[in-house]
Every structure is written in C-alpha cells, then in structure tokens.
Design a protein around this motif. Structure first.
Motif, PDB file in Angstrom:
ATOM      1  N   GLY A  81       0.836  -1.189   0.000  1.00 18.69           N
ATOM      2  CA  GLY A  81       0.000   0.000   0.000  1.00 18.69           C
ATOM      3  C   GLY A  81       0.872   1.239   0.000  1.00 18.69           C
ATOM      4  N   LEU A  82       0.291   2.379  -0.375  1.00 18.04           N
ATOM      5  CA  LEU A  82       1.059   3.617  -0.476  1.00 18.04           C
ATOM      6  C   LEU A  82       1.683   4.013   0.860  1.00 18.04           C
ATOM      7  CD1 LEU A  82       1.954   6.007  -2.168  1.00 18.04           C
ATOM      8  CD2 LEU A  82      -0.172   7.148  -1.548  1.00 18.04           C
ATOM      9  N   THR A  83       0.966   3.878   1.947  1.00 17.91           N
ATOM     10  CA  THR A  83       1.477   4.265   3.269  1.00 17.91           C
ATOM     11  C   THR A  83       2.650   3.390   3.680  1.00 17.91           C
ATOM     12  OG1 THR A  83      -0.759   4.897   3.867  1.00 17.91           O
ATOM     13  CG2 THR A  83       0.817   4.676   5.648  1.00 17.91           C
ATOM     14  N   ILE A  84       2.525   2.097   3.483  1.00 19.37           N
ATOM     15  CA  ILE A  84       3.608   1.179   3.866  1.00 19.37           C
ATOM     16  C   ILE A  84       4.825   1.392   2.970  1.00 19.37           C
ATOM     17  CG2 ILE A  84       4.286  -1.256   3.967  1.00 19.37           C
ATOM     18  CD1 ILE A  84       1.477  -1.850   4.956  1.00 19.37           C
ATOM     19  N   ALA A  85       4.597   1.574   1.669  1.00 24.53           N
ATOM     20  CA  ALA A  85       5.716   1.817   0.752  1.00 24.53           C
ATOM     21  C   ALA A  85       6.437   3.106   1.120  1.00 24.53           C
ATOM     22  CB  ALA A  85       5.217   1.859  -0.687  1.00 24.53           C
ATOM     23  N   ALA A  86       5.689   4.161   1.437  1.00 26.18           N
ATOM     24  CA  ALA A  86       6.307   5.433   1.828  1.00 26.18           C
ATOM     25  C   ALA A  86       7.100   5.272   3.124  1.00 26.18           C
ATOM     26  CB  ALA A  86       5.242   6.506   1.978  1.00 26.18           C
ATOM     27  N   ALA A  87       6.560   4.525   4.089  1.00 25.11           N
ATOM     28  CA  ALA A  87       7.270   4.298   5.354  1.00 25.11           C
ATOM     29  C   ALA A  87       8.568   3.528   5.135  1.00 25.11           C
ATOM     30  CB  ALA A  87       6.368   3.549   6.322  1.00 25.11           C
ATOM     31  N   ILE A  88       8.529   2.520   4.260  1.00 27.71           N
ATOM     32  CA  ILE A  88       9.740   1.741   3.971  1.00 27.71           C
ATOM     33  C   ILE A  88      10.796   2.612   3.314  1.00 27.71           C
ATOM     34  CG2 ILE A  88      10.651  -0.137   2.542  1.00 27.71           C
ATOM     35  CD1 ILE A  88       7.977  -1.602   3.034  1.00 27.71           C
ATOM     36  N   VAL A  89      10.382   3.421   2.327  1.00 28.62           N
ATOM     37  CA  VAL A  89      11.339   4.290   1.624  1.00 28.62           C
ATOM     38  C   VAL A  89      11.926   5.320   2.583  1.00 28.62           C
ATOM     39  CG1 VAL A  89      11.550   6.055  -0.166  1.00 28.62           C
ATOM     40  CG2 VAL A  89      10.349   3.921  -0.656  1.00 28.62           C
ATOM     41  N   LEU A  90      11.091   5.945   3.405  1.00 28.83           N
ATOM     42  CA  LEU A  90      11.610   6.935   4.357  1.00 28.83           C
ATOM     43  C   LEU A  90      12.558   6.306   5.375  1.00 28.83           C
ATOM     44  CD1 LEU A  90       8.449   9.132   4.948  1.00 28.83           C
ATOM     45  CD2 LEU A  90      10.548   9.760   3.732  1.00 28.83           C
ATOM     46  N   ALA A  91      12.217   5.119   5.853  1.00 28.64           N
ATOM     47  CA  ALA A  91      13.103   4.436   6.794  1.00 28.64           C
ATOM     48  C   ALA A  91      14.438   4.122   6.132  1.00 28.64           C
ATOM     49  CB  ALA A  91      12.444   3.154   7.294  1.00 28.64           C
ATOM     50  N   TRP A  92      14.388   3.704   4.883  1.00 26.70           N
ATOM     51  CA  TRP A  92      15.619   3.378   4.149  1.00 26.70           C
ATOM     52  C   TRP A  92      16.458   4.630   3.926  1.00 26.70           C
ATOM     53  CZ3 TRP A  92      17.298   4.581  -0.902  1.00 26.70           C
ATOM     54  CH2 TRP A  92      18.412   3.861  -1.313  1.00 26.70           C
ATOM     55  N   LEU A  93      15.801   5.761   3.625  1.00 23.80           N
ATOM     56  CA  LEU A  93      16.537   6.998   3.357  1.00 23.80           C
ATOM     57  C   LEU A  93      17.182   7.565   4.615  1.00 23.80           C
ATOM     58  CD1 LEU A  93      14.151   8.852   0.896  1.00 23.80           C
ATOM     59  CD2 LEU A  93      16.398   7.899   0.386  1.00 23.80           C
ATOM     60  N   PHE A  94      16.479   7.475   5.760  1.00 25.07           N
ATOM     61  CA  PHE A  94      16.983   8.106   6.973  1.00 25.07           C
ATOM     62  C   PHE A  94      17.807   7.182   7.864  1.00 25.07           C
ATOM     63  CE2 PHE A  94      13.567  11.068   5.845  1.00 25.07           C
ATOM     64  CZ  PHE A  94      14.305  12.237   5.849  1.00 25.07           C
ATOM     65  N   ALA A  95      17.894   5.897   7.527  1.00 26.59           N
ATOM     66  CA  ALA A  95      18.692   4.969   8.334  1.00 26.59           C
ATOM     67  C   ALA A  95      20.165   5.375   8.395  1.00 26.59           C
ATOM     68  CB  ALA A  95      18.540   3.544   7.820  1.00 26.59           C
ATOM     69  N   PRO A  96      20.808   5.757   7.266  1.00 24.02           N
ATOM     70  CA  PRO A  96      22.227   6.167   7.375  1.00 24.02           C
ATOM     71  C   PRO A  96      22.413   7.382   8.275  1.00 24.02           C
ATOM     72  CG  PRO A  96      21.673   5.710   5.102  1.00 24.02           C
ATOM     73  CD  PRO A  96      20.386   5.679   5.872  1.00 24.02           C
ATOM     74  N   PHE A  97      21.461   8.316   8.258  1.00 19.38           N
ATOM     75  CA  PHE A  97      21.559   9.492   9.129  1.00 19.38           C
ATOM     76  C   PHE A  97      21.492   9.079  10.597  1.00 19.38           C
ATOM     77  CE2 PHE A  97      19.514  13.065  11.390  1.00 19.38           C
ATOM     78  CZ  PHE A  97      20.512  14.009  11.203  1.00 19.38           C
ATOM     79  N   GLY A  98      20.587   8.152  10.909  1.00 21.99           N
ATOM     80  CA  GLY A  98      20.471   7.658  12.281  1.00 21.99           C
ATOM     81  C   GLY A  98      21.729   6.940  12.733  1.00 21.99           C
ATOM     82  N   LEU A  99      22.314   6.135  11.829  1.00 20.01           N
ATOM     83  CA  LEU A  99      23.566   5.448  12.169  1.00 20.01           C
ATOM     84  C   LEU A  99      24.695   6.445  12.386  1.00 20.01           C
ATOM     85  CD1 LEU A  99      23.418   2.428   9.717  1.00 20.01           C
ATOM     86  CD2 LEU A  99      23.177   2.376  12.199  1.00 20.01           C
ATOM     87  N   PHE A 100      24.739   7.488  11.558  1.00 19.66           N
ATOM     88  CA  PHE A 100      25.766   8.516  11.702  1.00 19.66           C
ATOM     89  C   PHE A 100      25.628   9.220  13.041  1.00 19.66           C
ATOM     90  CE2 PHE A 100      26.899  13.022  11.227  1.00 19.66           C
ATOM     91  CZ  PHE A 100      28.262  12.880  11.012  1.00 19.66           C
TER      92      PHE A 100
END
Length: 113
Positions: A81-100
């Motif tokens: 679904g659009l909400t789940i896909a958006a959540a997955i993409v956002l989590a993937w995009l911001f994961a390196p920032f969180g690790l940093f």
C-alpha cells in the motif's frame, strides 16, 4: 594484486571480455574489492575517504542494478500500500543518518577527557 584486480575489472566493465552478465558481474566485484581496500587505506592514513566512498556507492548501485535487486525492490514496493511503501522508503533513506548520529554519540560519550 590490486593492479590485477583494477585492470581485469576495468576490462570486464568496458566489455573487452565480451558484453555478458558474467563479465559485468565479475568486473563490478573486482572494483568493489578495490574500492573497499581504498576506503580502508584512506581511513588508516587518516585521510578523507569521501570521494572513494562516493565511487564505492556508485559501483555498489551498479552491481545492485545488474543483479536485479533494484527492480525486485521496486516490484515489492508497488505491491505494498502507499502508506507502507512510503514508510519503507523513508526508513531506508533516513537509516544512514540515524547510524551517523548514533556513531557521533558514541564518539562523544567514549572520548577520553
């Protein structure tokens, strides 16, 4: 060793060995090994590995495209679904920032005073 990896990988990438899936795959793997060693070398010499890491990311993305991982991920996201896909993409995009940021926290916490 690295000269052989560099030359054989480059020849495979430009198609001297023939335009095939295997040549692209093995050439890409050769360059991943070379660039990983280069990042390690820059870190050991206390130099900035930013440029080499950017090149490593490009070669890694190329490898993922070659093996079809990007297309498979796209098909997976389209099936959600659009909400789940958006959540997955956002989590993937911001994961390196969180690790940093986590890494920075550890550096500050464990730096001798």
């Amino acid at each position: 060793f690295f000269g052989t990896v560099k030359l054989s990988g480059l020849l495979a990438l430009v198609g001297v060995c023939g335009a095939s899936y295997e040549a692209n795959l093995y050439g890409n793997i050769c360059w991943l090994v070379l660039l990983l060693a280069s990042v390690y070398h820059h870190l050991k010499k206390k130099e900035s590995p930013v440029f080499v890491t950017a090149c490593l990311a490009i070669v890694l993305l190329r490898l993922l495209i070659i093996v079809g991982a990007v297309e498979a991920a796209w098909h997976f996201l389209k099936a959600q679904g659009l909400t789940i896909a958006a959540a997955i993409v956002l989590a993937w995009l911001f994961a390196p920032f969180g690790l940093f940021m986590t890494g920075c926290d550890y550096l500050v916490a464990f730096t001798p005073s």
